[in-house]
Write a protein that holds these residues in place. Structure first.
Motif, short mmCIF file in Angstrom:
data_model
loop_
_atom_site.label_atom_id
_atom_site.label_comp_id
_atom_site.label_asym_id
_atom_site.label_seq_id
_atom_site.Cartn_x
_atom_site.Cartn_y
_atom_site.Cartn_z
N MET A 127 78.99 52.00 -8.46
CA MET A 127 77.96 52.03 -9.49
C MET A 127 76.91 50.96 -9.21
SD MET A 127 78.37 51.71 -13.62
CE MET A 127 78.94 50.02 -13.58
N ILE A 128 75.67 51.25 -9.54
CA ILE A 128 74.59 50.25 -9.51
C ILE A 128 74.33 49.84 -10.96
CG2 ILE A 128 72.17 49.81 -8.99
CD1 ILE A 128 72.39 51.80 -6.69
N ASP A 129 74.40 48.55 -11.19
CA ASP A 129 74.26 48.02 -12.55
C ASP A 129 73.08 47.06 -12.58
OD1 ASP A 129 74.66 47.30 -15.16
OD2 ASP A 129 76.62 46.36 -14.85
N VAL A 130 72.01 47.47 -13.24
CA VAL A 130 70.80 46.67 -13.38
C VAL A 130 70.85 45.94 -14.72
CG1 VAL A 130 68.27 46.76 -13.49
CG2 VAL A 130 69.51 48.34 -12.00
N LYS A 131 70.74 44.63 -14.68
CA LYS A 131 70.88 43.83 -15.90
C LYS A 131 69.66 42.94 -16.13
CE LYS A 131 75.95 43.67 -15.97
NZ LYS A 131 77.16 42.80 -16.06
N ASN A 132 68.91 43.27 -17.17
CA ASN A 132 67.80 42.42 -17.65
C ASN A 132 66.81 42.07 -16.54
OD1 ASN A 132 70.54 41.09 -19.23
ND2 ASN A 132 68.94 42.04 -20.46
N VAL A 133 66.44 43.08 -15.77
CA VAL A 133 65.55 42.86 -14.63
C VAL A 133 64.09 42.90 -15.07
CG1 VAL A 133 64.68 43.96 -12.53
CG2 VAL A 133 67.12 43.55 -12.81
N SER A 134 63.32 41.94 -14.57
CA SER A 134 61.89 41.90 -14.84
C SER A 134 61.13 41.63 -13.54
CB SER A 134 61.56 40.80 -15.85
OG SER A 134 62.12 41.09 -17.12
N LYS A 135 59.91 42.15 -13.50
CA LYS A 135 59.02 41.89 -12.38
C LYS A 135 57.60 41.76 -12.90
CE LYS A 135 57.59 41.56 -8.10
NZ LYS A 135 57.94 40.39 -7.26
N GLN A 136 56.96 40.65 -12.54
CA GLN A 136 55.58 40.42 -12.95
C GLN A 136 54.68 40.31 -11.72
OE1 GLN A 136 57.91 37.82 -14.27
NE2 GLN A 136 58.40 39.22 -15.95
N TYR A 137 53.47 40.81 -11.89
CA TYR A 137 52.40 40.55 -10.93
C TYR A 137 51.30 39.84 -11.70
CZ TYR A 137 54.71 43.73 -7.67
OH TYR A 137 55.62 44.32 -6.82
N GLY A 138 51.20 38.54 -11.47
CA GLY A 138 50.28 37.74 -12.28
C GLY A 138 50.76 37.71 -13.71
N SER A 139 49.91 38.10 -14.63
CA SER A 139 50.27 38.10 -16.05
C SER A 139 50.82 39.45 -16.52
CB SER A 139 49.05 37.73 -16.90
OG SER A 139 48.01 38.66 -16.70
N LYS A 140 50.85 40.43 -15.61
CA LYS A 140 51.28 41.78 -16.00
C LYS A 140 52.76 41.99 -15.70
CE LYS A 140 50.35 46.71 -15.27
NZ LYS A 140 50.47 47.02 -16.69
N SER A 141 53.51 42.42 -16.70
CA SER A 141 54.92 42.78 -16.52
C SER A 141 55.01 44.25 -16.11
CB SER A 141 55.71 42.55 -17.81
OG SER A 141 55.89 41.18 -18.05
N VAL A 142 55.42 44.49 -14.89
CA VAL A 142 55.54 45.86 -14.39
C VAL A 142 56.91 46.43 -14.76
CG1 VAL A 142 55.40 47.33 -12.34
CG2 VAL A 142 54.00 45.28 -12.50
N VAL A 143 57.93 45.60 -14.68
CA VAL A 143 59.27 45.93 -15.16
C VAL A 143 59.66 44.83 -16.14
CG1 VAL A 143 61.70 46.24 -14.53
CG2 VAL A 143 59.90 47.11 -13.03
N ASP A 144 60.02 45.23 -17.36
CA ASP A 144 60.16 44.28 -18.45
C ASP A 144 61.57 44.33 -19.06
OD1 ASP A 144 59.81 42.54 -20.56
OD2 ASP A 144 58.21 43.69 -21.53
N ASN A 145 62.45 43.44 -18.56
CA ASN A 145 63.79 43.27 -19.13
C ASN A 145 64.57 44.59 -19.18
OD1 ASN A 145 65.82 41.61 -20.21
ND2 ASN A 145 65.30 42.22 -22.30
N VAL A 146 64.63 45.26 -18.01
CA VAL A 146 65.28 46.57 -17.92
C VAL A 146 66.76 46.42 -17.57
CG1 VAL A 146 65.43 48.67 -16.51
CG2 VAL A 146 63.21 47.88 -17.37
N SER A 147 67.59 47.12 -18.31
CA SER A 147 69.02 47.23 -18.01
C SER A 147 69.38 48.71 -17.96
CB SER A 147 69.87 46.52 -19.08
OG SER A 147 69.63 45.13 -19.09
N VAL A 148 70.01 49.10 -16.87
CA VAL A 148 70.37 50.52 -16.71
C VAL A 148 71.50 50.62 -15.67
CG1 VAL A 148 68.70 50.99 -14.86
CG2 VAL A 148 69.41 52.84 -16.38
N LYS A 149 72.32 51.65 -15.80
CA LYS A 149 73.39 51.89 -14.85
C LYS A 149 73.18 53.22 -14.15
CE LYS A 149 76.84 49.17 -17.38
NZ LYS A 149 78.15 49.16 -18.07
N ILE A 150 73.35 53.19 -12.83
CA ILE A 150 73.29 54.41 -12.04
C ILE A 150 74.72 54.76 -11.67
CG2 ILE A 150 72.46 55.46 -9.90
CD1 ILE A 150 70.07 53.53 -10.03
#
Length: 252
Positions: A1-24
């Motif tokens: 299983m892939i378990d994504v926990k509270n992942v975020s990614k910003q470019y400058g001031s923009k949040s492209v991925v914002d506190n994402v948690s999901v399981k594949i």
């Protein structure tokens, strides 16, 4: 299983991925849908370690991705991005053989070539396998890149808009192939897809993103729903049950 926990990614001031948690979940097709700019492709790139996350963790088989050796990770997870640019002149067969590099460092064995042949056959490219990439249509080229990913023989296959440049017939063939990879070979597929009806007909689980966050996730019946889709896409939908599938009409 892939378990994504509270992942975020910003470019400058923009949040492209914002506190994402999901399981594949293993042995399933998980489709990521949502409008442009929702963060779908970025999330897939983070999961495959193509780009770094700013916050959060991603676990593959209970091991955080930062702890994976690159060669071993390439044997576990493969990814096909939207844009593929190779500047050297290659045949389809040569391109597909690149999928074996994590195993052989460029010195392919007879076993490696068997994987190449199987991938070419899976994608129905036998008749044109010796053609050069610059001689191919967009759809043929896309199928060749997917064959390369199949030859890599990873447990997890991540595909970012794999239906790009494909006509209806070849799009259906690709989705049927992905379904076979899951049902027959036990692979786990995560796909970013814009065609909601393909997501509806071939997915086990659908994750809808909007503005970098998960708007809704669940089974097909939960996501392919008029109210849910209208909220995600900000447009009108009609959802019809046709031959055991939920089909969206959104052209009017």
């Amino acid at each position: 299983m892939i378990d994504v926990k509270n992942v975020s990614k910003q470019y400058g001031s923009k949040s492209v991925v914002d506190n994402v948690s999901v399981k594949i979940e293993k042995g399933k097709i998980t489709s990521f849908i949502g409008p442009n700019g929702a963060g779908k492709s970025t999330l897939l790139s983070i999961i495959s370690r193509i780009i770094d996350k700013n916050d959060g963790k991603v676990f593959i088989e209970d091991k955080e991705i930062s702890q994976w050796n690159s060669k071993e990770l390439a044997k576990k997870v493969s990814i096909l991005k939207q844009s593929n640019h190779i500047n050297i002149r290659l045949t389809i067969r040569e391109l597909v053989s690149f999928g074996r590099f994590p195993y052989c460092n460029g010195k392919l064995t007879a076993e490696d070539w068997e994987y190449v042949d199987e991938a070419i056959s899976y994608m129905k490219l036998e008749d044109i396998q010796h053609k050069y990439l610059d001689q191919l249509s967009g759809g043929q080229k896309q199928r060749a890149y997917i064959a390369m990913v199949i030859a890599q023989d990873t447990e997890y296959i991540l595909l970012d808009e794999p239906l790009n440049n494909l006509d209806m017939k070849h799009s259906v063939e690709i989705m049927k192939t992905l379904r076979r990879l899951v049902d027959e070979l036990g692979k786990t597929v995560a796909i970013v897809i814009h065609d909601i009806n393909f997501a509806s007909c071939y997915s086990d689980h659908i994750v809808a993103l909007s503005d970098g966050k998960i708007a809704k996730e669940g089974g097909v019946d939960q996501i392919i729903d008029k109210d849910v889709l209208e909220e995600i896409y900000d447009m009108e939908f009609s959802v019809q049950a046709i031959e055991n599938s939920r089909i969206c009409v959104y052209y009017n």
